[in-house]
Every structure is written in C-alpha cells, then in structure tokens.
Design a protein around this motif. Structure first.
Motif, PDB file in Angstrom:
ATOM      1  N   MET D   1       0.761  -1.213   0.194  1.00 43.79           N
ATOM      2  CA  MET D   1       0.164   0.104   0.175  1.00 43.79           C
ATOM      3  C   MET D   1       0.825   1.152  -0.034  1.00 43.79           C
ATOM      4  O   MET D   1       1.891   1.482   0.926  1.00 43.79           O
ATOM      5  N   ARG D   3       1.357   5.317   0.594  1.00 47.59           N
ATOM      6  CA  ARG D   3       0.765   6.406   1.660  1.00 47.59           C
ATOM      7  C   ARG D   3       1.138   7.560   1.166  1.00 47.59           C
ATOM      8  O   ARG D   3       1.699   8.075   0.169  1.00 47.59           O
ATOM      9  N   THR D   5       2.633  11.056   1.561  1.00 48.71           N
ATOM     10  CA  THR D   5       3.901  11.681   1.926  1.00 48.71           C
ATOM     11  C   THR D   5       3.606  12.978   2.583  1.00 48.71           C
ATOM     12  O   THR D   5       2.677  13.653   2.136  1.00 48.71           O
ATOM     13  N   ASP D  34      -3.787  10.370   7.564  1.00 51.01           N
ATOM     14  CA  ASP D  34      -3.332   9.239   6.966  1.00 51.01           C
ATOM     15  C   ASP D  34      -4.110   8.034   6.785  1.00 51.01           C
ATOM     16  O   ASP D  34      -5.329   8.436   7.436  1.00 51.01           O
TER      17      ASP D  34
END
Lengths: 142, 142, 142, 142
Positions: D1, D3, D5, D34
């Motif tokens: 997966m 993410r 940044t 997130d």
C-alpha cells in the motif's frame, strides 16, 4: 493585538522543519495555534509516529492557555505535580508540560499564539520552534 | 511500507499464546494493532480477567502512537512521570507504559504496528509478544 | 451458566469469516464478547477500514448489555429514538443499534455473550454471525 | 500500500486552497489524514472561524475510519440517523457526515487517507478537496 496570519503560520512551520533538517534532528511534527489555542497549521514529517499531532498540540495548547511556556510548565510540574495534573484535567487532557511548547509574542509583548514541536529531545524541539517563530518576525519564549 | 496482514496477525497471536503455554505463563491476552493504532486481531485465553482487552490495547497503543516500545515508555515514566501522565490524557487514557507493548518493524525498519500482551509479568508478556512477532517474519522492539 | 471458551470464540470468528467468503461479502470484522460485554476475540480482514473494531464492538456491546439483539435495537431506535440515544450515552457511546449485533444463547436459553459483525449490509453481517455462533454449538438471536 | 507523504500532503493543501481562491470561495480550512485517521497536515486561511480544525478533521476522520466518503455518510444519516449518531459516539464524537470529507485512493484503489475541507458550502468544500487530491496524483471519492 497582532495575530499570526496564515502566511506567518506557514513560514513558522517551514523554518522550524528547515532548522530540524539543518541540525540533523529526528522527523519533527510542528503545530501553530492562535491566541485562543486553536490550530492554524500543522505538518508531520515522514517517519514521525502517528500520535505526534496530539503531543505537538498538547505542548502548544498548555502554553497558550496558561500563558506559560513549556520550560516553566515543566518546572511547575516538578515542583507541584498536582497543579499540572489538575490543570490538565481542566483543559480536557490537552497539556504536555515540557519544552517544545513555545509562546509566540508580538512586538508589544502580547501572546499571539504558541508553537508545539515534537520528535527529538524536548530541548531540540524547542530550538526548532524558536527558529520558526523568529523567522516570522515574532519573539519566542521557551 | 509493508503492513501486518490478517494472516500475519493471526500467526502473531497463535505463536505468542503457544510461547505462553511453553513457558508455563498465566493465561494471556494478545492484541495486534496496525500502524495507525487500530485493532487487527485479539484473543483472550480462558482464565484471564475480563479487563485484559484494555490493558493489552493500552500497551500496544502507546507504543505505536509514540513510536516508543513499552520498556522505553516505562523508563520515561520513571524519569518524568508527568510527561507520561499528560501523554496518556492526550491519547484519551489509552496508554499502559510498561513492557509487553512491543513495536513491530518490517525489514526496512519502519513501524508497521504493535503487539500488546498481558497476563503474566511484564517481562514474560514481552517475551511472548516477541515470539509471535518473529514467527510472522517481523522484527520486535521491546 | 455456560460460557464462550477461547476455543469457541475462535471457532465463531473462523466460521463467520468463512461464511462471508462463501457468500462473497465485503471484508468483514468480527468480535466475540463475553456475558459481561468484554472482548474475547476479534479479527479484521484485509481491506476492511480501520474503524471497524468500534463498529463491531458497538453492535455486540449493545446487544449483550441490554439483552436485546441488533434487530430489536433497530426497531426500538425507529420507534423511540431518544431511548436508544440515552441508553447509548449511559453505555459510554458504545452501542451500534443495527443488525449484526447478535446474541449468543446456550442450551438453557441464557445469554452467554454476543457477536458483532460489520463490513457488508447489516443483514449479511448478521447472517455471518449466525453461521459462526451455530458452528460453535450455540443459539443465535439476531 | 502506498501512503500520503509529507510532500504530497502539502501539495494537496496548497492546491485545495488555490482552487478555493480560483472559485471565489469563503476562507477554507483543509486537513489531510493518513490511512489510520491521524493528521499529516492542516492549514486554516485568514478569516476562517477558530473551530474549523474540528470540522475539517471530523469530515475526514469519519471517511477514513468507515471507508465511506462524506456524501455516502450524509445519505446514511438521512436514511438512518441513529446509526450515524451511534457511530459518531463510538468514534469519540469525531464524525462530521457531510460532503467535504473525501477519501484518497491510490492507483490500486486502496484508501490511503482522507481530506477534510470546510468553510464554504459542502459541495464547494468537496470540490476543493478533489482538486488537491488529484493534483497530488491520487483518486478522490467524494
């Protein structure tokens, strides 16, 4: 009273992170609160743990709400733990009374907000906050 | 960044409980949290008290949210109790800062979650967590 | 009164997830609570959103604490919303009053716990819970 | 997966605010969370009210925790208000179930976080979020 504008908040964060990189600090998280303790801006660097928002916010929130920077809060916690414990409860558990919660004062000396930095040692966190606050033309009280 | 899959979470729990039985430990409870501190899997052995979910979760939650394993949290609590007290409040009272909250790192060293074990001594709890984490191919930080 | 053993809790989850796969349901999360509303076991399948623990727990918690399964809670919520709102407050915000919170009864008809399933429609969630409960030799009340 | 940044989070906010200015919207506040619902970055424009952090966070938090964007949450709230009321309690009162809470998906379709925008109409808030998300190379689900 002056206030921390959106542009100033962004400058504070950019410069605090820049200082962290210049000093080789661990990944930092930086929050800027206004004079009422409410978030203006926040950034978390890659590699920082997910709970860093709450720690950064707690450092800055206690500072602005009590008008007492992190170093003074820590001294009070060491001298009179129950006061800080009770103040924390009164503020909904949002105080982190250590350096890295830094008051932001304008040229008249009024508190216009606070900056919270977390990720490295408390002293290094405070140093990064000071760099950001001064770059934006304010006076820092650690 | 890798993540702890459903299968890996089950393997961690099965092996941690197996280790507890091999060492003759008291009934254990084991939780696996993802990188955001959210439960992936949990099991409580027969004979464990009903509040063990909250203890296991608290050990693992503080670890992943601060990026600091239980042993380091305990040392910080002994050196600077008010910091841990306040961090706990900032995290909604969900930290249990003792060994048995173990960080799970992938091969790149990134934190991908945490395991919380409770039921025996804190040191034995941590040992059971390590056995589970390593059986699933991850690196444990106690 | 009988109780749901560790082995039975694992069997309930394994069979509920197996049923979900057999029916082609979305990724499920399944919790088993004991007669006191405390977690015995939980698993979240890959692809389920991170907040599913709270939803699964809420479905099962309201069921066991009120002795009223999810379908009956939903009917009560539709007829008398303020009762469910206030019960939820009294239970610390831990009720999710929809199908998928399923009571577990032993052969004497006593409630020995509850299962909470979330991820697909409420009706499919309940069907998966029933499959798990019956595979472990208990009677399900949806 | 994948993410989101730090750089991507900043790009999302910069572009969402740019879109707000291009469309003549009221002062906006934008948060990026997130995949675990934890803040990565936040900015509040001059003139926005002080409580905007909580509204932006609530829009994004409910989206990522339930895997359900703001529009779908709003539809569920209108069809089954007590479900959303109870889910909100289970999530500690952190849901704001209206458009402007936008899911962020990577190229594989996995949810890697959420963006919350508040300040103008819910529909305009969502449009600003989409502009930011797409500028950072992700897919938005409103």
């Amino acid at each position: 009273m002056n206030r921390i504008t959106h542009d100033a908040a962004r400058r504070i964060i950019a410069q605090a992170l820049e200082q962290g990189r210049a000093l080789g600090l661990k990944p930092l998280s930086v929050i800027v609160l206004d004079a009422g303790g409410h978030p203006l801006a926040f950034e978390r660097e890659d590699g920082a743990s997910p709970g860093r928002f709450a720690i950064a916010q707690g450092k800055a929130y206690g500072a602005v709400m009590l008008g007492m920077a992190g170093t003074a809060q820590m001294q009070r916690a060491e001298a009179q733990a129950y006061f800080i414990t009770c103040a924390n409860a009164a503020f909904g558990g949002q105080m982190i009374p250590v350096p890295g919660g830094v008051l932001v004062r304008d040229s008249a000396g009024d508190v216009v907000g606070a900056v919270g930095v977390t990720g490295d040692t408390s002293e290094n966190d405070a140093a990064a906050a000071v760099a950001g606050i001064e770059a934006a033309g304010f006076t820092a009280e650690i």
